[in-house]
Design an enzyme around this catalytic site. Structure first.
Site, short mmCIF file in Angstrom:
data_model
loop_
_atom_site.label_atom_id
_atom_site.label_comp_id
_atom_site.label_asym_id
_atom_site.label_seq_id
_atom_site.Cartn_x
_atom_site.Cartn_y
_atom_site.Cartn_z
N THR A 288 1.47 5.45 16.76
CA THR A 288 1.84 6.69 16.07
C THR A 288 0.98 6.94 14.83
OG1 THR A 288 4.09 6.45 16.85
CG2 THR A 288 3.78 7.85 14.92
N ILE A 289 0.88 5.95 13.96
CA ILE A 289 0.12 6.15 12.72
C ILE A 289 -1.38 5.95 12.97
CG2 ILE A 289 -0.18 5.34 10.32
CD1 ILE A 289 2.57 6.71 10.90
N GLY B 74 5.45 -1.00 6.80
CA GLY B 74 6.25 -1.98 7.53
C GLY B 74 5.94 -3.41 7.14
N SER C 119 5.86 3.32 2.98
CA SER C 119 6.43 3.94 4.19
C SER C 119 6.53 5.46 4.07
CB SER C 119 7.83 3.38 4.45
OG SER C 119 8.73 3.97 3.53
N CYS C 120 6.87 6.09 5.17
CA CYS C 120 7.01 7.55 5.19
C CYS C 120 8.09 8.02 4.20
CB CYS C 120 7.34 8.03 6.60
SG CYS C 120 8.58 7.02 7.45
N ASN C 121 9.25 7.36 4.21
CA ASN C 121 10.33 7.77 3.30
C ASN C 121 9.93 7.56 1.85
OD1 ASN C 121 12.62 8.73 4.87
ND2 ASN C 121 12.61 6.69 5.79
N HIS D 57 14.96 1.27 0.30
CA HIS D 57 13.99 2.31 -0.07
C HIS D 57 13.74 2.37 -1.58
CE1 HIS D 57 15.87 3.33 3.78
NE2 HIS D 57 14.63 3.63 4.12
N ALA D 58 14.83 2.13 -2.35
CA ALA D 58 14.67 2.16 -3.81
C ALA D 58 13.71 1.05 -4.24
CB ALA D 58 16.03 1.97 -4.48
N HIS E 112 12.77 12.98 8.94
CA HIS E 112 13.81 12.47 8.04
C HIS E 112 14.23 13.63 7.14
CE1 HIS E 112 12.47 8.37 8.98
NE2 HIS E 112 11.28 8.58 8.44
P1 NAD Z 1 3.37 1.93 16.87
O1 NAD Z 1 4.16 0.92 17.61
O2 NAD Z 1 3.44 3.36 17.27
O3 NAD Z 1 1.84 1.51 16.90
C1 NAD Z 1 1.40 0.19 16.70
C2 NAD Z 1 0.21 -0.05 17.59
O4 NAD Z 1 -0.28 -1.37 17.36
C3 NAD Z 1 0.55 0.03 19.10
O5 NAD Z 1 -0.47 0.76 19.74
C4 NAD Z 1 0.51 -1.43 19.55
O6 NAD Z 1 0.09 -1.53 20.91
C5 NAD Z 1 -0.53 -1.99 18.63
N1 NAD Z 1 -0.46 -3.45 18.47
C6 NAD Z 1 0.62 -4.26 18.66
N2 NAD Z 1 0.28 -5.55 18.42
C7 NAD Z 1 -1.04 -5.53 18.07
C8 NAD Z 1 -1.96 -6.52 17.73
N3 NAD Z 1 -1.61 -7.82 17.68
N4 NAD Z 1 -3.24 -6.17 17.47
C9 NAD Z 1 -3.64 -4.88 17.51
N5 NAD Z 1 -2.79 -3.87 17.85
C10 NAD Z 1 -1.51 -4.20 18.11
O7 NAD Z 1 3.76 1.73 15.34
P2 NAD Z 1 3.65 2.81 14.19
O8 NAD Z 1 4.88 3.63 14.18
O9 NAD Z 1 2.33 3.48 14.23
O10 NAD Z 1 3.75 1.86 12.91
C11 NAD Z 1 2.64 1.17 12.40
C12 NAD Z 1 2.89 0.85 10.93
O11 NAD Z 1 3.04 2.06 10.23
C13 NAD Z 1 4.16 0.03 10.65
O12 NAD Z 1 3.95 -0.78 9.52
C14 NAD Z 1 5.18 1.11 10.31
O13 NAD Z 1 6.24 0.63 9.50
C15 NAD Z 1 4.30 2.08 9.55
N6 NAD Z 1 4.80 3.46 9.52
C16 NAD Z 1 5.35 4.02 10.62
C17 NAD Z 1 5.84 5.32 10.54
C18 NAD Z 1 6.50 5.99 11.70
O14 NAD Z 1 7.37 6.82 11.47
N7 NAD Z 1 6.14 5.71 12.93
C19 NAD Z 1 5.72 6.05 9.36
C20 NAD Z 1 5.09 5.45 8.27
C21 NAD Z 1 4.65 4.15 8.34
#
Ligand code: NAD
Length: 343
Positions: A13-14, A111, A140-142, A195-196, A221
């Protein structure tokens, strides 16, 4: 201009959004992405011509799926000036020794625990403090949403106290195995929520307490926030400041009929925004209410995209290639980030 070589490790996603954003920057080159599973996201990256790196044991799996592999994740790290680690929660920390052993700068995401990095980052709040830091954690996003609001309110009058409730989306749209689908769940049931604590990693010493619930929605959110500021403030000053702050947009529900996260997302779809992303915090203008030196408001946070501009700015801060105002402007211009009214 010599471009800095950026690698994105973890393409979900990110990661896929950060990778696309890097490709739009005049001073950056995406050298490749690290991916462990040959899923649809890898297939699309391959079709876009992005170089894919994986772990040694998975190379044959990728090749069986018809996806070209450029090398191992270690090869990619060697070639990069900086790695944006967007692997799942906690996985980023396991990669830190690799980045360290090769002497590379790296960004981590919200995360990860705060101590994975030298500093936690929010562009509007502490860009200058992050300059030259080898390891930066983009919160994080929040937390990014809360910090944008608090640091912008600070410009009007010093924020002395924050109380907020975070209504969290249950899952991202692609996540088929997460819930709840028919419940609202305190997250956690105890107060305060984490979050705080995360806000405090950037704004040290501020008096903040948060509570959170998870709601069965995937779109955004929504936060309700009460800030106590030093001086008496009026609603118009707040609206005018928000209208002039990039990365914050307003929606006026009475004029536009937009009064929910679903309608905000529909507006983004109708505007033709890529993936219907909304990297801006979206403040419901009619929710802004003042009572002496208290400010009440509600705003939406598009979890999938809000941290993308922060990651781009954090790359420049870490490598010391641009000052705060210039970086934020280049990022906003290249990503089409707005200020003012969403519509
Ligand atoms: P996600 O699961 O969508 O993407 C993670 C990617 O990493 C996947 O493609 C997965 O296959 C890959 N991956 C897994 N193990 C791996 C490894 N050992 N080596 C390389 N790649 C690997 O996760 P996300 O939602 O993009 O979250 C990623 C980070 O961003 C986290 O720390 C999360 O807390 C943070 N985050 C997420 C969001 C959200 O809403 N999705 C918002 C802000 C921050």
């Amino acid at each position: 201009m010599e471009k800095v070589k950026v690698a994105v490790n973890g393409y979900g996603t990110i990661g896929k959004r950060v990778a696309d954003a890097v490709r739009l920057q005049p001073d950056m080159e995406l050298i490749g992405i690290g991916k462990t599973s040959p899923n649809y996201e890898a297939i699309i990256a391959d079709k876009k011509g992005i170089k894919i790196y994986t772990v040694k044991d998975n190379i044959s799996k990728f090749e069986k799926s018809g996806i070209k592999v450029a090398g191992t994740i270690e090869d990619m790290v060697k070639e990069a000036d900086i790695i944006v680690d967007t692997t799942p929660n906690g996985v980023g920390a396991t990669y830190k020794p690799l980045y360290q052993s090769l002497g590379k700068n790296a960004l981590f995401q919200g995360g990860e625990k705060a101590d994975v990095a030298d500093i936690s980052f929010s562009a509007l709040c502490n860009y200058d403090d992050a300059k030259g830091k080898k390891y930066i954690r983009v919160v994080s996003c929040n937390t990014t949403g809360m910090l944008r609001i608090i640091c912008t309110m600070n410009k009007i009058s010093k924020v002395e106290k924050v109380r907020a409730t975070i209504v969290r989306r249950a899952a991202d749209p692609k996540e088929v195995k997460r819930g709840p689908i028919n419940s609202i769940v305190p997250d956690p049931a105890s107060v305060p929520s984490h979050h705080a604590k995360d806000v405090l990693t950037v704004l040290k010493g501020i008096d903040i307490v948060t509570m959170a619930v998870i709601a069965p929605t995937t779109l955004m959110h929504l936060h309700t926030m009460v800030l106590t500021v030093k001086d008496k403030v009026n609603k118009d000053d707040i609206i005018n400041t928000f209208l002039n702050t990039p990365r914050i947009v307003l929606v006026n529900s009475s004029r536009t009929t937009v009064s929910s996260t679903a309608e905000i997302i529909e507006v983004s779809r109708d505007m033709g925004r890529v993936r219907y992303d909304i990297p801006e915090v979206v403040v419901f203008e009619d929710s802004i209410y003042t009572n002496g030196n208290e400010v009440f408001l509600m705003y939406g946070v598009h979890q999938e995209s809000i941290v993308v501009p922060e990651n781009i700015d954090a790359i420049r801060a870490s490598l010391g290639i641009m000052g705060k105002e210039e970086s934020i402007k280049v990022t906003n211009d290249t990503l089409g980030i707005m200020k003012g009214y969403l519509i």
